[in-house]
Design a protein around this motif. Sequence first.
Motif, PDB file in Angstrom:
ATOM      1  N   ILE A  18      12.284  11.056 -62.476  1.00  0.00           N
ATOM      2  CA  ILE A  18      13.702  10.712 -62.628  1.00  0.00           C
ATOM      3  C   ILE A  18      14.509  11.349 -61.497  1.00  0.00           C
ATOM      4  N   ARG A  19      14.307  12.622 -61.274  1.00  0.00           N
ATOM      5  CA  ARG A  19      15.117  13.350 -60.301  1.00  0.00           C
ATOM      6  C   ARG A  19      14.771  12.992 -58.855  1.00  0.00           C
ATOM      7  N   GLY A  20      13.512  12.677 -58.561  1.00  0.00           N
ATOM      8  CA  GLY A  20      13.092  12.371 -57.194  1.00  0.00           C
ATOM      9  C   GLY A  20      13.873  11.222 -56.560  1.00  0.00           C
ATOM     10  N   PRO A  21      13.892  10.041 -57.200  1.00  0.00           N
ATOM     11  CA  PRO A  21      14.672   8.938 -56.624  1.00  0.00           C
ATOM     12  C   PRO A  21      16.165   9.256 -56.527  1.00  0.00           C
ATOM     13  N   PHE A  22      16.699   9.968 -57.517  1.00  0.00           N
ATOM     14  CA  PHE A  22      18.114  10.327 -57.475  1.00  0.00           C
ATOM     15  C   PHE A  22      18.410  11.244 -56.292  1.00  0.00           C
ATOM     16  N   LEU A  23      17.546  12.228 -56.049  1.00  0.00           N
ATOM     17  CA  LEU A  23      17.760  13.141 -54.918  1.00  0.00           C
ATOM     18  C   LEU A  23      17.608  12.418 -53.586  1.00  0.00           C
ATOM     19  N   GLY A  24      16.771  11.389 -53.541  1.00  0.00           N
ATOM     20  CA  GLY A  24      16.671  10.575 -52.333  1.00  0.00           C
ATOM     21  C   GLY A  24      17.979   9.860 -52.033  1.00  0.00           C
ATOM     22  N   ILE A  25      18.593   9.288 -53.065  1.00  0.00           N
ATOM     23  CA  ILE A  25      19.879   8.608 -52.908  1.00  0.00           C
ATOM     24  C   ILE A  25      20.961   9.625 -52.526  1.00  0.00           C
ATOM     25  N   LYS A  26      20.929  10.793 -53.139  1.00  0.00           N
ATOM     26  CA  LYS A  26      21.908  11.835 -52.826  1.00  0.00           C
ATOM     27  C   LYS A  26      21.762  12.299 -51.375  1.00  0.00           C
ATOM     28  N   SER A  27      20.527  12.433 -50.894  1.00  0.00           N
ATOM     29  CA  SER A  27      20.292  12.825 -49.502  1.00  0.00           C
ATOM     30  C   SER A  27      20.823  11.770 -48.538  1.00  0.00           C
ATOM     31  N   LEU A  28      20.635  10.510 -48.898  1.00  0.00           N
ATOM     32  CA  LEU A  28      21.152   9.426 -48.066  1.00  0.00           C
ATOM     33  C   LEU A  28      22.678   9.461 -48.032  1.00  0.00           C
ATOM     34  N   LEU A  29      23.305   9.759 -49.159  1.00  0.00           N
ATOM     35  CA  LEU A  29      24.761   9.890 -49.192  1.00  0.00           C
ATOM     36  C   LEU A  29      25.226  11.010 -48.273  1.00  0.00           C
ATOM     37  N   LEU A  30      24.573  12.155 -48.325  1.00  0.00           N
ATOM     38  CA  LEU A  30      24.953  13.270 -47.462  1.00  0.00           C
ATOM     39  C   LEU A  30      24.798  12.909 -45.992  1.00  0.00           C
ATOM     40  N   ALA A  31      23.731  12.206 -45.654  1.00  0.00           N
ATOM     41  CA  ALA A  31      23.535  11.773 -44.267  1.00  0.00           C
ATOM     42  C   ALA A  31      24.661  10.833 -43.834  1.00  0.00           C
ATOM     43  N   CYS A  32      25.071   9.940 -44.721  1.00  0.00           N
ATOM     44  CA  CYS A  32      26.160   9.012 -44.402  1.00  0.00           C
ATOM     45  C   CYS A  32      27.487   9.751 -44.251  1.00  0.00           C
ATOM     46  N   CYS A  33      27.728  10.711 -45.123  1.00  0.00           N
ATOM     47  CA  CYS A  33      28.982  11.465 -45.045  1.00  0.00           C
ATOM     48  C   CYS A  33      29.061  12.300 -43.773  1.00  0.00           C
ATOM     49  N   TYR A  34      27.978  12.988 -43.438  1.00  0.00           N
ATOM     50  CA  TYR A  34      27.998  13.831 -42.248  1.00  0.00           C
ATOM     51  C   TYR A  34      28.030  13.016 -40.964  1.00  0.00           C
ATOM     52  N   GLY A  35      27.769  11.720 -41.042  1.00  0.00           N
ATOM     53  CA  GLY A  35      27.905  10.849 -39.884  1.00  0.00           C
ATOM     54  C   GLY A  35      29.300  10.293 -39.728  1.00  0.00           C
ATOM     55  N   SER A  36      30.162  10.567 -40.676  1.00  0.00           N
ATOM     56  CA  SER A  36      31.520  10.020 -40.667  1.00  0.00           C
ATOM     57  C   SER A  36      32.500  10.986 -40.013  1.00  0.00           C
ATOM     58  N   PRO A  37      33.262  10.533 -39.014  1.00  0.00           N
ATOM     59  CA  PRO A  37      34.243  11.406 -38.368  1.00  0.00           C
ATOM     60  C   PRO A  37      35.311  11.936 -39.334  1.00  0.00           C
ATOM     61  N   GLU A  38      35.734  11.121 -40.293  1.00  0.00           N
ATOM     62  CA  GLU A  38      36.768  11.587 -41.233  1.00  0.00           C
ATOM     63  C   GLU A  38      36.251  12.709 -42.131  1.00  0.00           C
ATOM     64  N   PHE A  39      34.969  12.649 -42.503  1.00  0.00           N
ATOM     65  CA  PHE A  39      34.382  13.727 -43.294  1.00  0.00           C
ATOM     66  C   PHE A  39      34.265  15.000 -42.472  1.00  0.00           C
ATOM     67  N   LEU A  40      33.854  14.855 -41.221  1.00  0.00           N
ATOM     68  CA  LEU A  40      33.699  16.024 -40.350  1.00  0.00           C
ATOM     69  C   LEU A  40      35.036  16.726 -40.121  1.00  0.00           C
ATOM     70  N   LYS A  41      36.116  15.951 -40.007  1.00  0.00           N
ATOM     71  CA  LYS A  41      37.450  16.558 -39.880  1.00  0.00           C
ATOM     72  C   LYS A  41      37.816  17.326 -41.146  1.00  0.00           C
ATOM     73  N   THR A  42      37.435  16.783 -42.291  1.00  0.00           N
ATOM     74  CA  THR A  42      37.738  17.412 -43.570  1.00  0.00           C
ATOM     75  C   THR A  42      37.093  18.791 -43.691  1.00  0.00           C
ATOM     76  N   ILE A  43      35.869  18.919 -43.191  1.00  0.00           N
ATOM     77  CA  ILE A  43      35.193  20.215 -43.300  1.00  0.00           C
ATOM     78  C   ILE A  43      35.481  21.127 -42.117  1.00  0.00           C
ATOM     79  N   GLY A  44      36.334  20.663 -41.175  1.00  0.00           N
ATOM     80  CA  GLY A  44      36.765  21.521 -40.079  1.00  0.00           C
ATOM     81  C   GLY A  44      35.892  21.492 -38.844  1.00  0.00           C
ATOM     82  N   TYR A  45      34.994  20.507 -38.734  1.00  0.00           N
ATOM     83  CA  TYR A  45      34.142  20.409 -37.557  1.00  0.00           C
ATOM     84  C   TYR A  45      34.887  19.686 -36.446  1.00  0.00           C
ATOM     85  N   ARG A  46      34.851  20.261 -35.251  1.00  0.00           N
ATOM     86  CA  ARG A  46      35.486  19.617 -34.101  1.00  0.00           C
ATOM     87  C   ARG A  46      34.407  19.402 -33.041  1.00  0.00           C
ATOM     88  N   ALA A  47      34.118  18.158 -32.748  1.00  0.00           N
ATOM     89  CA  ALA A  47      33.102  17.838 -31.734  1.00  0.00           C
ATOM     90  C   ALA A  47      33.596  18.264 -30.366  1.00  0.00           C
TER      91      ALA A  47
END
Length: 126
Positions: free
Chosen positions: A91-120
């Motif tokens: 049960i948890r394995g597939p869910f954690l896979g989806i959660k990992s994909l979400l994190l990868a998508c969020c960290y690829g987003s410039p608006e998310f990076l601004k939110t956490i204070g990252y400046r390229a």
Amino acid sequence: MNAAALIFPLLAAYAAHAQSPVSQEELKRQLERRLSFFPFWMRLYFAASAVYVGWLGPTLVLGRWRRFSALDEVEAEDCLGRLQRDGRLFIRGPFLGIKSLLLACCYGSPEFLKTIGYRAGAKSHA
């Protein structure tokens, strides 16, 4: 139907649950971009995981035969919390896979990076 179309509804629901500042359009764009780098078998795994969690997740952790998309907000929050804490790997394995994909998508987003204070391109001097 492609893998992104199967994964996106669950990914968007979990992003809303996690109060992600990333817009739906940006999340979908990042998802399609990320999936394009994966081999076919991995895209198939994520799509199957999304269908599995979306259809069987509420049944397995809440005991209700309903799709995730049919749950109200309180039930969806409860379902996501239980999926994350469930000790059964099938049960948890597939869910954690989806959660990992979400994190990868969020960290690829410039608006998310601004939110956490990252400046390229910012240089720090010690």
